[in-house]
Design a protein around this motif. Structure first.
Motif, short mmCIF file in Angstrom:
data_model
loop_
_atom_site.label_atom_id
_atom_site.label_comp_id
_atom_site.label_asym_id
_atom_site.label_seq_id
_atom_site.Cartn_x
_atom_site.Cartn_y
_atom_site.Cartn_z
N ARG A 72 10.63 -0.08 16.36
CA ARG A 72 9.98 0.64 15.27
C ARG A 72 11.03 1.19 14.29
O ARG A 72 10.82 1.14 13.07
N LEU A 87 4.93 1.89 5.33
CA LEU A 87 4.14 0.68 5.59
C LEU A 87 4.68 -0.07 6.79
O LEU A 87 3.93 -0.49 7.68
N SER A 88 5.99 -0.25 6.84
CA SER A 88 6.60 -0.98 7.95
C SER A 88 6.39 -0.24 9.26
O SER A 88 6.15 -0.86 10.31
N ARG A 91 2.81 -0.76 10.48
CA ARG A 91 2.57 -2.13 10.94
C ARG A 91 3.29 -2.46 12.24
O ARG A 91 2.91 -3.40 12.93
N SER A 92 4.31 -1.68 12.58
CA SER A 92 5.06 -1.96 13.80
C SER A 92 4.51 -1.23 15.01
O SER A 92 4.98 -1.45 16.14
N THR A 96 -0.83 -6.22 18.94
CA THR A 96 -1.45 -7.40 18.32
C THR A 96 -2.75 -7.77 19.02
O THR A 96 -3.53 -8.57 18.51
N GLU A 164 -2.67 5.73 16.16
CA GLU A 164 -2.13 4.48 16.71
C GLU A 164 -2.45 4.35 18.20
O GLU A 164 -2.86 3.29 18.66
N THR A 180 -6.76 -5.93 14.98
CA THR A 180 -5.56 -5.22 14.53
C THR A 180 -5.60 -4.94 13.04
O THR A 180 -5.22 -3.85 12.59
N ALA A 181 -6.07 -5.91 12.26
CA ALA A 181 -6.14 -5.73 10.80
C ALA A 181 -7.05 -4.56 10.43
O ALA A 181 -6.76 -3.80 9.50
N GLU A 184 -5.23 -1.33 11.34
CA GLU A 184 -4.18 -1.09 10.35
C GLU A 184 -4.76 -0.54 9.05
O GLU A 184 -4.21 0.38 8.45
N LEU A 188 -3.82 2.99 7.33
CA LEU A 188 -3.34 3.04 5.95
C LEU A 188 -4.22 3.94 5.09
O LEU A 188 -3.73 4.65 4.21
N GLU A 201 2.65 -2.79 -1.49
CA GLU A 201 3.90 -3.54 -1.40
C GLU A 201 4.54 -3.65 -2.77
O GLU A 201 3.85 -3.85 -3.78
#
Length: 203
Positions: A72, A87-88, A91-92, A96, A164, A180-181, A184, A188, A201
């Motif tokens: 992470r 953002l990173s 997403r980490s 999955t 999370e 997962t999407a 996420e 967000l 982005e």
């Protein structure tokens, strides 16, 4: 001249075998014999390197926590702008799915934390390390004016990690209750509200 000890290599091998055994059997059904068979050793030989099964599983947990947090941090540090780092980081942190071995391993070992203070302490460390990374990103964004935080950075960071964890449990079930999407996107959505930033982005 004495030969170098192979104990560190053998211990590392047993930690890896034990991790796979947890994934295959679940931590509550795990037996010392399962690990011994996986390593091609007797149970007594395993106990030569780790006095108890609990000692071995504590090392499995320690290694898994270190790998997860390091990954992470690398994801966040690969970016420079606070928004992109956030953002990173988001997403980490999500599994999955049920096949995400590292996340499943952490959740499995986390079940012992309800009863064992040693496991609980390391589980708290995992939580606090993630909160620390998030807090640093949020404070950096606030300092540069990229974020306008709706509350203090630590509270936002704790909420992000808690979300999370909650979504992760749903994602790693035998039959996931969401994708997962989707998880996420919900994370967000909260992060955008908490930072007053669209978190898009950069090209």
């Amino acid at each position: 001249m004495a030969r170098p000890s192979k104990a560190p290599e053998r211990r590392a091998e047993l930690i890896e075998v034990a991790g796979r055994a947890v994934l295959e059997r679940g931590v509550l059904n795990l037996r010392l014999r399962d690990i011994a068979e996986g390593a091609g050793l007797s149970s007594g030989s395993v106990l030569y390197y780790f006095p108890t099964l609990a000692d071995l599983l504590q090392e499995v947990q320690r290694e898994a926590v270190a790998r997860f947090c390091s990954a992470r941090e690398r994801a966040a540090n690969a970016k420079t702008a606070p928004g992109e780092r956030l953002l990173s980081m988001i997403r980490s942190g999500l599994p999955t799915g049920p096949g995400d071995e590292l996340c499943v391993l952490l959740y499995e070992l986390g079940t012992i934390a309800r009863r064992d203070p040693v496991y609980a302490a390391r589980h708290i460390t995992l939580y606090e390390q993630q909160v620390r990374i998030y807090t640093g990103i949020l404070e950096a964004g606030a300092a540069t004016g990229e974020f306008v935080l709706t509350t203090d950075a630590v509270s936002i960071a704790r909420n992000l990690v808690a979300l999370e964890d909650g979504y992760g449990l749903h994602l790693t079930q035998a039959v996931p209750t969401l994708e997962t999407a989707t998880a996420e996107a919900m994370l967000l959505s909260y992060a955008r509200t908490a930072t007053t930033n669209p978190l898009e982005e950069r090209s």
